[in-house]
Design a protein around this motif. Sequence first.
Motif, mmCIF file in Angstrom:
data_model
loop_
_atom_site.group_PDB
_atom_site.id
_atom_site.type_symbol
_atom_site.label_atom_id
_atom_site.label_comp_id
_atom_site.label_asym_id
_atom_site.label_seq_id
_atom_site.Cartn_x
_atom_site.Cartn_y
_atom_site.Cartn_z
ATOM 1 N N SER A 125 0.960 -1.378 0.143
ATOM 2 C CA SER A 125 -0.036 0.043 0.009
ATOM 3 C C SER A 125 0.764 1.215 0.009
ATOM 4 O O SER A 125 0.346 2.339 -0.240
ATOM 5 N N ARG A 126 2.134 1.180 0.330
ATOM 6 C CA ARG A 126 2.803 2.331 0.669
ATOM 7 C C ARG A 126 4.181 1.948 0.377
ATOM 8 O O ARG A 126 4.677 0.973 0.306
ATOM 9 N N GLY A 127 5.053 3.045 0.033
ATOM 10 C CA GLY A 127 6.655 2.843 0.146
ATOM 11 C C GLY A 127 7.207 2.212 -1.122
ATOM 12 O O GLY A 127 6.764 2.033 -2.089
ATOM 13 N N SER A 142 0.371 -9.016 8.780
ATOM 14 C CA SER A 142 1.565 -10.165 8.692
ATOM 15 C C SER A 142 1.714 -10.870 10.233
ATOM 16 O O SER A 142 2.415 -11.891 10.184
ATOM 17 N N ALA A 143 1.296 -10.308 11.168
ATOM 18 C CA ALA A 143 1.667 -10.883 12.383
ATOM 19 C C ALA A 143 0.751 -12.149 12.602
ATOM 20 O O ALA A 143 0.891 -12.742 13.752
ATOM 21 N N ASP A 144 -0.166 -12.212 11.937
ATOM 22 C CA ASP A 144 -1.491 -13.243 12.043
ATOM 23 C C ASP A 144 -1.207 -14.245 11.180
ATOM 24 O O ASP A 144 -1.479 -14.126 10.032
ATOM 25 N N ALA A 182 7.283 -5.054 6.340
ATOM 26 C CA ALA A 182 8.107 -5.235 7.562
ATOM 27 C C ALA A 182 7.792 -3.965 8.686
ATOM 28 O O ALA A 182 7.281 -2.947 7.985
ATOM 29 N N ILE A 183 8.363 -4.040 9.928
ATOM 30 C CA ILE A 183 8.389 -2.980 10.722
ATOM 31 C C ILE A 183 9.480 -2.643 11.094
ATOM 32 O O ILE A 183 10.365 -3.318 11.050
ATOM 33 N N GLY A 184 9.888 -1.514 11.545
ATOM 34 C CA GLY A 184 10.911 -0.890 12.221
ATOM 35 C C GLY A 184 11.029 -1.152 13.583
ATOM 36 O O GLY A 184 10.114 -1.556 14.213
ATOM 37 N N PRO A 194 17.776 -3.456 0.677
ATOM 38 C CA PRO A 194 17.912 -1.801 0.438
ATOM 39 C C PRO A 194 18.794 -1.279 1.595
ATOM 40 O O PRO A 194 18.938 -1.652 2.536
ATOM 41 N N GLY A 195 19.194 -0.200 1.017
ATOM 42 C CA GLY A 195 19.704 0.790 2.052
ATOM 43 C C GLY A 195 18.749 1.819 2.333
ATOM 44 O O GLY A 195 17.683 1.615 2.062
ATOM 45 N N ALA A 196 19.117 3.071 2.823
ATOM 46 C CA ALA A 196 18.251 4.260 3.139
ATOM 47 C C ALA A 196 17.486 4.386 1.795
ATOM 48 O O ALA A 196 18.064 4.802 0.958
ATOM 49 N N THR A 197 16.059 4.286 2.096
ATOM 50 C CA THR A 197 15.282 4.506 0.761
ATOM 51 C C THR A 197 14.125 5.339 1.269
ATOM 52 O O THR A 197 13.745 5.309 2.400
HETATM 53 P P1 NDP Z 1 6.816 1.579 4.841
HETATM 54 O O1 NDP Z 1 6.582 1.520 6.425
HETATM 55 O O2 NDP Z 1 6.738 2.887 4.139
HETATM 56 O O3 NDP Z 1 5.643 0.678 4.447
HETATM 57 C C1 NDP Z 1 5.529 -0.497 5.091
HETATM 58 C C2 NDP Z 1 4.363 -1.305 4.232
HETATM 59 O O4 NDP Z 1 4.136 -2.569 4.868
HETATM 60 C C3 NDP Z 1 2.918 -0.864 4.026
HETATM 61 O O5 NDP Z 1 2.226 -1.260 2.999
HETATM 62 C C4 NDP Z 1 2.291 -1.357 5.409
HETATM 63 O O6 NDP Z 1 0.790 -1.406 5.312
HETATM 64 C C5 NDP Z 1 3.107 -2.736 5.306
HETATM 65 N N1 NDP Z 1 2.989 -3.263 6.591
HETATM 66 C C6 NDP Z 1 3.572 -3.196 7.884
HETATM 67 N N2 NDP Z 1 3.284 -3.844 8.824
HETATM 68 C C7 NDP Z 1 2.243 -4.718 8.475
HETATM 69 C C8 NDP Z 1 1.806 -5.800 8.792
HETATM 70 N N3 NDP Z 1 1.809 -6.081 10.146
HETATM 71 N N4 NDP Z 1 1.027 -6.631 8.067
HETATM 72 C C9 NDP Z 1 0.663 -6.371 6.610
HETATM 73 N N5 NDP Z 1 1.277 -5.130 6.283
HETATM 74 C C10 NDP Z 1 2.221 -4.556 7.004
HETATM 75 O O7 NDP Z 1 8.159 0.660 4.607
HETATM 76 P P2 NDP Z 1 9.319 0.939 3.559
HETATM 77 O O8 NDP Z 1 8.458 0.888 2.042
HETATM 78 O O9 NDP Z 1 10.098 1.750 4.076
HETATM 79 O O10 NDP Z 1 9.990 -0.774 3.753
HETATM 80 C C11 NDP Z 1 9.713 -1.939 2.772
HETATM 81 C C12 NDP Z 1 10.557 -2.836 3.088
HETATM 82 O O11 NDP Z 1 11.935 -2.496 2.896
HETATM 83 C C13 NDP Z 1 10.616 -3.422 4.447
HETATM 84 O O12 NDP Z 1 11.058 -4.760 4.450
HETATM 85 C C14 NDP Z 1 11.699 -2.607 5.237
HETATM 86 O O13 NDP Z 1 12.340 -3.467 6.194
HETATM 87 C C15 NDP Z 1 12.746 -2.299 3.961
HETATM 88 N N6 NDP Z 1 13.701 -1.617 3.961
HETATM 89 C C16 NDP Z 1 13.599 -0.449 4.080
HETATM 90 C C17 NDP Z 1 14.504 0.588 4.035
HETATM 91 C C18 NDP Z 1 14.370 2.098 3.954
HETATM 92 O O14 NDP Z 1 14.954 2.931 4.302
HETATM 93 N N7 NDP Z 1 12.797 2.648 3.872
HETATM 94 C C19 NDP Z 1 15.678 0.380 4.218
HETATM 95 C C20 NDP Z 1 16.028 -1.112 4.061
HETATM 96 C C21 NDP Z 1 15.053 -2.060 4.195
HETATM 97 P P3 NDP Z 1 -0.053 -0.259 5.873
HETATM 98 O O15 NDP Z 1 0.125 1.021 4.831
HETATM 99 O O16 NDP Z 1 -1.471 -0.725 5.695
HETATM 100 O O17 NDP Z 1 0.461 0.060 7.027
#
Ligand code: NDP
Length: 246
Positions: A15-17, A65-67, A93-95, A185-188
């Motif tokens: 949905s994002r990022g 994803s936790a379920d 993923a979550i941070g 990825p690195g910082a994105t």
């Molecule tokens: P964002 O936080 O911007 O987006 C996270 C996405 O994952 C959203 O679509 C969110 O859904 C979804 N999401 C989060 N938690 C859950 C959950 N419990 N169940 C289902 N969906 C979930 O993250 P990024 O785009 O920055 O990161 C994407 C990937 O890249 C991750 O694996 C991250 O660890 C990795 N990464 C990112 C870096 C960065 O600098 N951005 C660097 C290195 C790795 P919703 O919109 O509904 O919350």
Amino acid sequence: MIDLSGKRALVTGGSRGIGAAIVEALAENGADVAFTYQSSSEKASAVARSVESRGRRAVAIQADSADPQAIARAVEDAVAALGGLDILVNNAAIGHSGNIADLNLDDYQTLMDVNVRAPVLFAKAVIPHLRDGGRIITIGSALGERVPFPGVTPYAMSKAALTSFTRGLSRELGPSGITVNLVQPGATDTDANPADGTAADFQRSLTSLGRFGEPKEIANAVVFLASSAASVITGATLTADGGAIA
Ligand code: NDP
């Protein structure tokens, strides 16, 4: 020239990022795409419309994803809607920030459930649907390779686990012609790590290119690994971090 026509993909966290960029890039190259999200239903609808505007099918699925039950249902829904699956991208993923001395056990468990257990469970559920040429691509982090500052140890641990997951699973699925790879990825520049955030200049200073990556640049790496151009690549890690861990 990459052609993913006829391929059906499931992307977690689309949905994002970075995940949204992956969904759109897969569709741009011809794939139909199902994706999960946790709570951003409006953003998920916008991503789905963007896929459909490219003439591809899109399915947005709310699934935490936790379920584990939600994961099983998401895979069933994606298979039912697209008629099968050829590509899984584990992106959601979550941070987590903070030192080990201050670690909250509930936060730690949720981190591991979402960042490590979910990719395993998504793969377990998707594998029966994959055929020769299938792809499993997981999004790790350059922090899973090197940890150049304190305060991110559990997150780095969760991402390091994905390297062994990728290597081991590549051994299991290689005989079936299915490849399994990791993109780090690195910082994105995303909501999770904005390029104008408080720690952004420090992160830029670690890179060779002197800048953040864009989500589209990570998506490009995923599209390559999803394509037939990467047919002999499996068990591999592709780091896309502007040289931060060079
Ligand atoms: P964002 O936080 O911007 O987006 C996270 C996405 O994952 C959203 O679509 C969110 O859904 C979804 N999401 C989060 N938690 C859950 C959950 N419990 N169940 C289902 N969906 C979930 O993250 P990024 O785009 O920055 O990161 C994407 C990937 O890249 C991750 O694996 C991250 O660890 C990795 N990464 C990112 C870096 C960065 O600098 N951005 C660097 C290195 C790795 P919703 O919109 O509904 O919350």
